[in-house]
Motif scaffolding. Structure first.
Motif, PDB file in Angstrom:
ATOM      1  N   HIS A   2      27.208   8.669  -1.819  1.00 33.43           N
ATOM      2  CA  HIS A   2      26.490   8.567  -3.092  1.00 33.43           C
ATOM      3  C   HIS A   2      25.003   8.668  -2.793  1.00 33.43           C
ATOM      4  O   HIS A   2      24.444   7.813  -2.099  1.00 33.43           O
ATOM      5  N   VAL A   3      24.366   9.722  -3.287  1.00 42.15           N
ATOM      6  CA  VAL A   3      22.935   9.925  -3.069  1.00 42.15           C
ATOM      7  C   VAL A   3      22.156   9.212  -4.173  1.00 42.15           C
ATOM      8  O   VAL A   3      22.322   9.511  -5.355  1.00 42.15           O
ATOM      9  N   PHE A   4      21.311   8.270  -3.776  1.00 38.86           N
ATOM     10  CA  PHE A   4      20.468   7.564  -4.743  1.00 38.86           C
ATOM     11  C   PHE A   4      19.277   8.418  -5.163  1.00 38.86           C
ATOM     12  O   PHE A   4      18.843   8.356  -6.312  1.00 38.86           O
ATOM     13  N   GLY A   5      18.746   9.195  -4.217  1.00 43.14           N
ATOM     14  CA  GLY A   5      17.607  10.020  -4.561  1.00 43.14           C
ATOM     15  C   GLY A   5      17.071  10.776  -3.369  1.00 43.14           C
ATOM     16  O   GLY A   5      17.349  10.446  -2.210  1.00 43.14           O
ATOM     17  N   GLU A   6      16.304  11.814  -3.661  1.00 44.03           N
ATOM     18  CA  GLU A   6      15.595  12.607  -2.668  1.00 44.03           C
ATOM     19  C   GLU A   6      14.162  12.805  -3.156  1.00 44.03           C
ATOM     20  O   GLU A   6      13.921  12.875  -4.366  1.00 44.03           O
ATOM     21  N   ARG A   7      13.253  12.908  -2.190  1.00 43.54           N
ATOM     22  CA  ARG A   7      11.858  13.152  -2.565  1.00 43.54           C
ATOM     23  C   ARG A   7      11.195  14.002  -1.490  1.00 43.54           C
ATOM     24  O   ARG A   7      11.311  13.698  -0.299  1.00 43.54           O
ATOM     25  N   PRO A  24      18.389  -2.457 -10.602  1.00 43.01           N
ATOM     26  CA  PRO A  24      19.355  -3.527 -10.362  1.00 43.01           C
ATOM     27  C   PRO A  24      19.930  -3.425  -8.956  1.00 43.01           C
ATOM     28  O   PRO A  24      19.618  -2.493  -8.199  1.00 43.01           O
ATOM     29  N   GLU A  25      20.775  -4.372  -8.628  1.00 41.27           N
ATOM     30  CA  GLU A  25      21.473  -4.365  -7.346  1.00 41.27           C
ATOM     31  C   GLU A  25      22.195  -3.037  -7.125  1.00 41.27           C
ATOM     32  O   GLU A  25      22.731  -2.448  -8.050  1.00 41.27           O
ATOM     33  N   GLN A  26      22.173  -2.571  -5.864  1.00 43.77           N
ATOM     34  CA  GLN A  26      22.825  -1.338  -5.445  1.00 43.77           C
ATOM     35  C   GLN A  26      22.210  -0.088  -6.090  1.00 43.77           C
ATOM     36  O   GLN A  26      22.911   0.853  -6.445  1.00 43.77           O
ATOM     37  N   SER A  27      20.897  -0.096  -6.220  1.00 41.87           N
ATOM     38  CA  SER A  27      20.178   1.110  -6.631  1.00 41.87           C
ATOM     39  C   SER A  27      18.973   1.264  -5.710  1.00 41.87           C
ATOM     40  O   SER A  27      18.652   0.364  -4.932  1.00 41.87           O
ATOM     41  N   ALA A  28      18.312   2.424  -5.777  1.00 40.62           N
ATOM     42  CA  ALA A  28      17.213   2.695  -4.856  1.00 40.62           C
ATOM     43  C   ALA A  28      16.108   3.472  -5.551  1.00 40.62           C
ATOM     44  O   ALA A  28      16.345   4.205  -6.516  1.00 40.62           O
ATOM     45  N   TRP A  29      14.903   3.310  -5.016  1.00 40.90           N
ATOM     46  CA  TRP A  29      13.700   4.009  -5.491  1.00 40.90           C
ATOM     47  C   TRP A  29      13.048   4.688  -4.301  1.00 40.90           C
ATOM     48  O   TRP A  29      13.012   4.140  -3.202  1.00 40.90           O
ATOM     49  N   LEU A  30      12.517   5.895  -4.504  1.00 39.05           N
ATOM     50  CA  LEU A  30      11.781   6.611  -3.466  1.00 39.05           C
ATOM     51  C   LEU A  30      10.426   7.025  -4.024  1.00 39.05           C
ATOM     52  O   LEU A  30      10.320   7.459  -5.182  1.00 39.05           O
ATOM     53  N   GLY A  31       9.387   6.920  -3.200  1.00 40.44           N
ATOM     54  CA  GLY A  31       8.059   7.337  -3.629  1.00 40.44           C
ATOM     55  C   GLY A  31       7.044   7.172  -2.518  1.00 40.44           C
ATOM     56  O   GLY A  31       7.358   6.692  -1.432  1.00 40.44           O
ATOM     57  N   GLU A  32       5.800   7.568  -2.802  1.00 44.37           N
ATOM     58  CA  GLU A  32       4.710   7.473  -1.826  1.00 44.37           C
ATOM     59  C   GLU A  32       3.530   6.673  -2.367  1.00 44.37           C
ATOM     60  O   GLU A  32       2.527   6.503  -1.668  1.00 44.37           O
ATOM     61  N   PRO A  73       0.827  -1.209   0.000  1.00 45.01           N
ATOM     62  CA  PRO A  73       0.000   0.000   0.000  1.00 45.01           C
ATOM     63  C   PRO A  73       0.855   1.251   0.000  1.00 45.01           C
ATOM     64  O   PRO A  73       2.083   1.194   0.178  1.00 45.01           O
ATOM     65  N   SER A  74       0.218   2.385  -0.205  1.00 42.38           N
ATOM     66  CA  SER A  74       0.948   3.648  -0.256  1.00 42.38           C
ATOM     67  C   SER A  74       1.633   3.926   1.078  1.00 42.38           C
ATOM     68  O   SER A  74       1.115   3.603   2.149  1.00 42.38           O
ATOM     69  N   ALA A  75       2.810   4.520   1.004  1.00 45.64           N
ATOM     70  CA  ALA A  75       3.588   4.918   2.179  1.00 45.64           C
ATOM     71  C   ALA A  75       4.728   5.797   1.704  1.00 45.64           C
ATOM     72  O   ALA A  75       5.148   5.724   0.545  1.00 45.64           O
ATOM     73  N   ARG A  76       5.218   6.627   2.601  1.00 44.34           N
ATOM     74  CA  ARG A  76       6.440   7.379   2.298  1.00 44.34           C
ATOM     75  C   ARG A  76       7.588   6.389   2.451  1.00 44.34           C
ATOM     76  O   ARG A  76       7.898   5.963   3.576  1.00 44.34           O
ATOM     77  N   ARG A  77       8.233   6.006   1.358  1.00 46.86           N
ATOM     78  CA  ARG A  77       9.202   4.919   1.465  1.00 46.86           C
ATOM     79  C   ARG A  77      10.389   5.089   0.533  1.00 46.86           C
ATOM     80  O   ARG A  77      10.335   5.804  -0.475  1.00 46.86           O
ATOM     81  N   ALA A  78      11.461   4.385   0.912  1.00 46.21           N
ATOM     82  CA  ALA A  78      12.633   4.202   0.064  1.00 46.21           C
ATOM     83  C   ALA A  78      12.912   2.705   0.001  1.00 46.21           C
ATOM     84  O   ALA A  78      12.806   2.007   1.012  1.00 46.21           O
ATOM     85  N   ILE A  79      13.277   2.221  -1.175  1.00 41.01           N
ATOM     86  CA  ILE A  79      13.584   0.804  -1.373  1.00 41.01           C
ATOM     87  C   ILE A  79      14.971   0.700  -1.980  1.00 41.01           C
ATOM     88  O   ILE A  79      15.232   1.262  -3.055  1.00 41.01           O
ATOM     89  N   TYR A  80      15.865  -0.009  -1.287  1.00 42.82           N
ATOM     90  CA  TYR A  80      17.230  -0.235  -1.775  1.00 42.82           C
ATOM     91  C   TYR A  80      17.371  -1.710  -2.141  1.00 42.82           C
ATOM     92  O   TYR A  80      16.979  -2.597  -1.366  1.00 42.82           O
ATOM     93  N   VAL A  81      17.946  -1.985  -3.312  1.00 38.11           N
ATOM     94  CA  VAL A  81      18.124  -3.359  -3.784  1.00 38.11           C
ATOM     95  C   VAL A  81      19.475  -3.871  -3.297  1.00 38.11           C
ATOM     96  O   VAL A  81      20.528  -3.449  -3.790  1.00 38.11           O
ATOM     97  N   VAL A  82      19.444  -4.770  -2.333  1.00 31.26           N
ATOM     98  CA  VAL A  82      20.669  -5.334  -1.773  1.00 31.26           C
ATOM     99  C   VAL A  82      21.252  -6.389  -2.704  1.00 31.26           C
ATOM    100  O   VAL A  82      22.460  -6.399  -2.987  1.00 31.26           O
TER     101      VAL A  82
END
Length: 225
Positions: A213-218, A48-56, A23-32
């Motif tokens: 290393h900044v993957f992202g900001e939101r 891919p591995e060692q990347s991240a996504w941010l969203g709500e 469900p919706s949430a303020r989140r960040a997901i990092y691929v280990v």
């Protein structure tokens, strides 16, 4: 101040598993490990591995041919725990690594940042503060966090909270490189800027061996979610 929980889950999804829904949430997901496609309200991205996504948005997670291990941070309103584990997915599991209470000023505007911090063997983060709270998790190596009169050492896969305003001294192991992944909540004015401030004047000109290393900001809203 308004109470929140910043929590970190480790999700493990089997190879080629059907979509996993969150469900919706303020989140960040990092691929280990592995890779994952993340479908959200306005599109989709492959990570891919060692990347991240941010969203709500509410999301669908689709693991690749090798499966995926994810670290998932969520900022939830209130101080009471709420469900966050993956549900109705026999080939997937969630482990709660840390659920940390944090307080945020509702008069401030906030952003969520996910980044990576790397130290050479024996590197030290001199006594410092940040502009907001965050939960870190060690990816490799070992780091000791000295704050508020206590000292705790964190190895691979171990998570901890830093309040931001409480000074921290952080030496790392001399045996190997140390890396941790971090998700923290900062004022929007910190966009594209470092949030660190050194407490002791004598540390200002010391060597700062860590790399970022900044993957992202939101930008995020503190409205109920």
């Amino acid at each position: 101040m308004k109470p929140f929980q910043l929590r970190l889950f480790e999700d493990v999804i089997a190879p080629n598993h059907p979509p996993v829904y969150l469900p919706s949430a303020r989140r960040a997901i990092y691929v280990v490990r592995g890779d994952v496609a993340i479908e959200f309200d306005t599109g989709a991205q492959h990570h891919p591995e060692q990347s991240a996504w941010l969203g709500e948005d509410s999301v669908a997670l689709i693991a690749g041919s090798e499966g995926a291990t994810l670290w998932r941070w969520e900022l939830m309103s209130g101080s009471e725990p709420t469900p966050g584990e993956i549900a109705s997915a026999p080939g997937a599991s969630s482990t709660l690594k840390l659920a940390a209470p944090v307080e945020l000023d509702p008069r401030q505007q906030w952003l969520m940042r996910c980044d990576k911090v790397q130290f050479p063997p024996g590197g030290v983060a001199h006594t410092h503060v940040h502009q907001g709270p965050g939960v870190r998790c060690t990816l490799e190596g070992e780091i000791t966090i000295e704050t508020l009169g206590a000292s705790h050492t964190h190895g691979p896969g171990q998570a901890w909270l830093e309040l931001g305003h409480a000074p921290v001294l952080a030496p790392t192991t001399e045996a190997r490189d140390t890396t941790f992944i971090r998700c923290f909540i900062l004022p929007r004015a910190c966009r594209n800027r470092s949030s660190i401030r050194y407490v002791r004047p004598e540390d200002a000109n010391k060597n700062k061996p860590q790399r970022y290393h900044v993957f992202g900001e939101r930008f995020i809203s503190l409205d109920a979610q």
